[in-house]
Write an enzyme that holds these catalytic residues in place. Structure first.
Site, PDB file in Angstrom:
ATOM      1  N   GLN A 118      31.034  32.480  36.540  1.00  0.00           N
ATOM      2  CA  GLN A 118      29.706  33.103  36.646  1.00  0.00           C
ATOM      3  C   GLN A 118      28.572  32.079  36.714  1.00  0.00           C
ATOM      4  O   GLN A 118      27.449  32.427  37.048  1.00  0.00           O
ATOM      5  CB  GLN A 118      29.462  34.069  35.473  1.00  0.00           C
ATOM      6  CG  GLN A 118      30.392  35.274  35.470  1.00  0.00           C
ATOM      7  CD  GLN A 118      30.118  36.279  36.601  1.00  0.00           C
ATOM      8  OE1 GLN A 118      29.107  36.204  37.302  1.00  0.00           O
ATOM      9  NE2 GLN A 118      31.025  37.227  36.785  1.00  0.00           N
ATOM     10  N   ALA A 146      35.107  31.810  44.592  1.00  0.00           N
ATOM     11  CA  ALA A 146      34.209  31.856  45.752  1.00  0.00           C
ATOM     12  C   ALA A 146      33.395  33.145  45.834  1.00  0.00           C
ATOM     13  O   ALA A 146      32.227  33.123  46.206  1.00  0.00           O
ATOM     14  CB  ALA A 146      35.023  31.682  47.035  1.00  0.00           C
ATOM     15  N   HIS A 147      33.997  34.274  45.466  1.00  0.00           N
ATOM     16  CA  HIS A 147      33.310  35.534  45.774  1.00  0.00           C
ATOM     17  C   HIS A 147      32.108  35.818  44.883  1.00  0.00           C
ATOM     18  O   HIS A 147      31.265  36.633  45.224  1.00  0.00           O
ATOM     19  CB  HIS A 147      34.284  36.715  45.796  1.00  0.00           C
ATOM     20  CG  HIS A 147      34.798  37.198  44.474  1.00  0.00           C
ATOM     21  ND1 HIS A 147      34.377  38.371  43.900  1.00  0.00           N
ATOM     22  CD2 HIS A 147      35.715  36.684  43.639  1.00  0.00           C
ATOM     23  CE1 HIS A 147      35.031  38.553  42.759  1.00  0.00           C
ATOM     24  NE2 HIS A 147      35.853  37.550  42.579  1.00  0.00           N
ATOM     25  N   CYS A 182      36.259  47.592  34.342  1.00  0.00           N
ATOM     26  CA  CYS A 182      37.654  47.167  34.420  1.00  0.00           C
ATOM     27  C   CYS A 182      38.267  47.749  35.678  1.00  0.00           C
ATOM     28  O   CYS A 182      37.766  48.708  36.256  1.00  0.00           O
ATOM     29  CB  CYS A 182      38.434  47.492  33.157  1.00  0.00           C
ATOM     30  SG  CYS A 182      38.574  49.222  32.804  1.00  0.00           S
ATOM     31  N   GLY A 205      39.369  32.949  40.467  1.00  0.00           N
ATOM     32  CA  GLY A 205      39.110  32.548  39.090  1.00  0.00           C
ATOM     33  C   GLY A 205      40.273  32.880  38.168  1.00  0.00           C
ATOM     34  O   GLY A 205      40.594  32.110  37.253  1.00  0.00           O
ATOM     35  N   THR A 206      40.897  34.007  38.408  1.00  0.00           N
ATOM     36  CA  THR A 206      42.003  34.427  37.545  1.00  0.00           C
ATOM     37  C   THR A 206      43.126  33.389  37.574  1.00  0.00           C
ATOM     38  O   THR A 206      43.613  32.945  36.521  1.00  0.00           O
ATOM     39  CB  THR A 206      42.539  35.800  38.018  1.00  0.00           C
ATOM     40  OG1 THR A 206      41.465  36.744  37.927  1.00  0.00           O
ATOM     41  CG2 THR A 206      43.711  36.272  37.192  1.00  0.00           C
TER      42      THR A 206
HETATM   43  C1  LIG Z   1      33.941  34.974  33.934  1.00  0.00           C
HETATM   44  C2  LIG Z   1      34.980  35.343  34.938  1.00  0.00           C
HETATM   45  N1  LIG Z   1      36.121  34.662  34.993  1.00  0.00           N
HETATM   46  C3  LIG Z   1      37.077  34.941  35.889  1.00  0.00           C
HETATM   47  C4  LIG Z   1      36.933  35.964  36.786  1.00  0.00           C
HETATM   48  C5  LIG Z   1      38.026  36.267  37.758  1.00  0.00           C
HETATM   49  O1  LIG Z   1      37.752  35.720  39.018  1.00  0.00           O
HETATM   50  P1  LIG Z   1      38.495  36.259  40.317  1.00  0.00           P
HETATM   51  O2  LIG Z   1      37.964  37.621  40.593  1.00  0.00           O
HETATM   52  O3  LIG Z   1      38.150  35.264  41.379  1.00  0.00           O
HETATM   53  O4  LIG Z   1      39.961  36.237  40.015  1.00  0.00           O
HETATM   54  C6  LIG Z   1      35.759  36.729  36.764  1.00  0.00           C
HETATM   55  C7  LIG Z   1      35.587  37.873  37.693  1.00  0.00           C
HETATM   56  O5  LIG Z   1      35.063  38.903  37.331  1.00  0.00           O
HETATM   57  C8  LIG Z   1      34.754  36.403  35.817  1.00  0.00           C
HETATM   58  O6  LIG Z   1      33.612  37.101  35.750  1.00  0.00           O
END
Ligand SMILES: Cc1ncc(COP(=O)(O)O)c(C=O)c1O
Length: 386
Positions: free
Chosen positions: A177, A198-199, A324, A69-70
């Site tokens: 989410q 995915a996770h 965090c 997601g990041t």
């Molecule tokens: C709303 C949201 N966006 C993005 C992320 C980041 O995703 P990832 O852990 O796959 O990088 C998270 C993870 O906590 C999240 O809750």
């Protein structure tokens, strides 16, 4: 250990585990190689892409696999703003995930663009009106998360996307989410760019995707070997992607609906028990639409971190309001943006449920939570104090 921290990460689903193990046990090549093992790997990649595409009702070419997601959030912001030569205005919100806030801030620091962070209502919801009033003639991108990771509050993405399109503005949503928790397609949400991971759905960490609307050009953040149609270079994380595909295949509209209905009953059980046992604790966001799996509880005067540590000792994995990566509890930017005072915000505990959660887990958690709260209450007197 009873695991109730699904918003941080969900346990690997059996389908993902089986698909990944099966993949790892085979001899495998690089999907870019033209020999047989490379072609096998390409087939597995194509299948996983189709499975993810089907979950969100998009064409295979609209799925760009990322490291999570990041990265999807960074790619969305980068590509949207590169289309306007890194100039103009971004509208996002004060309650986004840190990865989105940091990506926006990084762009702002390095380029001549500005960012407005819309504040939520007191219940945590970002309204269409608030987004509308932040728009400017030079606004190029609106990015609003679909569901908040701390409170579970849902934002009106489809209406925000309509507003953007009336003004010719690109719309991105971080659906990390939401994906897999409610059955949604890219078309239903209506945005041009959608981040998923995915996770959170029961796949592996380190894999995600950016879904792109038809005709939306993508400039790569990572260049090199030209994978993902030149939109994201780097040898694909095939074990993770195969597992993601298996999860996406398992999570069709019927299974997501059934699972979310089951989890919704557990949420009701949990919140009713909290209200009965701990009447001075408050569940955040009950006045607005929320994910069925997320319950954020605040108990004025208590220390959320101490609650989490005590629950850990009692065998329960939950989170504080602002988890965090350093492991230190900071003050939640989400709760602050909602106008919550510092002492209340510091008491937050997030309980997030998922595919393995059972009614007995909720019963046990409520008993432990009640005990821990009683013990940590500032006015609590231990027998030996008397
Ligand atoms: C709303 C949201 N966006 C993005 C992320 C980041 O995703 P990832 O852990 O796959 O990088 C998270 C993870 O906590 C999240 O809750």
């Amino acid at each position: 250990m009873i695991y109730l921290d699904y918003n941080a990460t969900a346990p690997l689903r059996e389908v993902a585990h089986a698909a990944m193990l099966n993949w790892l046990q085979q001899p495998s090549g690089n999907p870019s190689s033209i020999h047989r093992l490379g072609r096998n790997a390409r087939q597995a990649l194509d299948l996983a892409r189709r499975q993810v595409a089907q979950l969100f009702a998009v064409h295979d070419s609209q799925v760009i696999f990322t490291s999570g997601g990041t990265e999807a959030n960074h790619l969305a912001l980068f590509t949207a703003m590169l289309q306007s030569q890194m100039q103009g205005h971004i509208v996002t919100t004060a309650v986004e995930h840190a990865s989105l806030l940091a990506a926006a801030e990084g762009l702002q620091r390095r380029h001549e663009l500005s960012v407005t962070r819309v504040l939520p209502e007191r219940d945590g919801r970002i309204t269409v009106e608030a987004v509308a009033s932040a728009l400017r003639p030079d606004t190029r991108l609106v990015s609003v998360m679909a569901a908040n990771n701390e409170t579970g509050v849902l934002h009106p993405i489809a209406a925000i996307a309509r507003l953007c399109h009336e003004r010719g503005i690109l719309c991105h949503s971080d659906a990390v989410q939401l994906a897999g928790r409610l059955p949604v397609t890219l078309a239903q949400l209506g945005c041009d760019l959608l981040s998923v991971s995915a996770h959170k759905m029961g796949g592996c960490p380190g894999v995600g995707a950016l879904l792109v609307g038809k005709g939306v050009a993508v400039e790569p953040l990572l260049a090199g070997g030209g994978q993902e149609r030149g939109r994201r270079s780097g040898t694909e994380n095939l074990p993770g992607i195969v597992a993601f595909g298996a999860v996406a295949h398992h999570l069709n509209e019927a299974t997501i609906t059934a699972e979310s209905q089951r989890i919704c009953l557990l949420q009701t059980q949990l919140e009713e028990a909290i209200r009965t046992n701990l009447p001075d604790c408050v569940v955040v966001g009950t006045e607005t639409e929320r994910l069925a799996n997320t319950t954020l509880v605040v108990c004025d005067g208590l220390d959320g971190e101490a609650l989490v540590m005590n629950l850990d000792l009692a065998g329960f994995a939950v989170s504080g309001g602002a988890a965090c990566s350093s492991g230190k509890a900071g003050l939640s930017h989400v709760l602050s943006a909602m106008g919550m005072g510092e002492s209340l915000a510091r008491s937050a505990v997030r309980i997030s449920l998922g595919w393995q959660t059972e009614p007995s887990h909720i019963t046990a958690l409520v008993a432990a939570f009640t005990k821990v709260v009683e013990r940590l209450r500032p006015h609590h007197h231990r027998p030996m104090d008397k």
